[in-house]
Design a protein around this motif. Structure first.
Motif, short mmCIF file in Angstrom:
data_model
loop_
_atom_site.label_atom_id
_atom_site.label_comp_id
_atom_site.label_asym_id
_atom_site.label_seq_id
_atom_site.Cartn_x
_atom_site.Cartn_y
_atom_site.Cartn_z
N ALA A 28 0.86 -1.19 0.00
CA ALA A 28 0.00 0.00 0.00
C ALA A 28 0.89 1.24 0.00
CB ALA A 28 -0.92 -0.01 1.21
N SER A 30 2.31 5.03 -0.16
CA SER A 30 1.86 6.34 0.27
C SER A 30 3.05 7.28 0.19
CB SER A 30 1.36 6.29 1.71
OG SER A 30 1.11 7.59 2.19
N LYS A 31 2.84 8.45 -0.37
CA LYS A 31 3.93 9.43 -0.53
C LYS A 31 3.83 10.55 0.52
CE LYS A 31 5.48 7.59 -4.38
NZ LYS A 31 6.67 6.83 -4.43
N GLU A 32 2.97 10.37 1.54
CA GLU A 32 2.76 11.41 2.54
C GLU A 32 3.97 11.63 3.44
OE1 GLU A 32 -0.84 10.52 4.61
OE2 GLU A 32 -2.01 10.47 2.76
#
Length: 179
Positions: A28, A30-32
């Protein structure tokens, strides 16, 4: 006033992949934040512990991380994970064993190498094992100090029975017998 919250949970099948050896993997992205979390879950746990060896699964799970590796002393391993700003943990529960790594993306290669060393070649350092044993014995002395803990333990014994792994209670003699 707040706008209505609309949330549709993601579907696991969108993140599921199967490796060439048949192992399912869930990815999963995510680039946050620049972090990577890896969690392995294995079959295993208290249900495999023979009678008279209560506490063995928990001790094994804790000591895989705490006890260093065959190539690195525990203090050196701790220092290396700290230097890399990575967190590695291992544990064993009733029916599963888990190992997790949380690492900065920039340090993932080095952190993952250490993580795999923890899983493949744990050393179970004797000094660290004794510290764990003393902590577990101290916790045992305090297990009747909280009503919730007592209720959970006794409920499990009533539901499963003291002979079932879910209803067993580790004794001092069992902990001291683990080598």
């Amino acid at each position: 006033e707040f706008k209505p919250l609309t949330f549709t949970p993601p579907s696991a099948k969108d993140f599921r992949r199967v490796l060439s050896n048949g192992v399912p993997v869930y990815l999963a992205p995510s680039k946050e934040v620049p972090l990577v979390t890896i969690t392995f879950t294995f079959k295993g746990g208290n249900y495999l512990v023979p009678e008279g060896k209560g506490g063995l699964a928990s001790m094994t799970g804790a000591m895989m991380r705490r006890g260093g590796t065959q190539s690195m002393k525990p203090a050196d391993l701790d220092e290396e994970f700290d230097f890399l700003a990575a967190n590695c943990s291992t544990g064993v529960g009733s029916t599963t064993a888990t190992a997790s790594l949380n690492s900065l993306t920039a340090n993932l290669d080095q952190s993952f190498k250490l993580f795999m060393d923890v899983l493949r070649a744990p050393a179970f350092d004797s000094d660290r094992t004794e510290i764990y044993r003393k902590e577990a014995l101290e916790n045992m002395k305090q297990r009747n100090d909280d009503a919730g803990t007592i209720a959970a333990r006794e409920s499990a014994a009533l539901v499963w029975g003291r002979d079932h792994f879910e209803g067993r209670v580790t004794t001092k003699a069992e902990l001291e017998s683990i080598t």
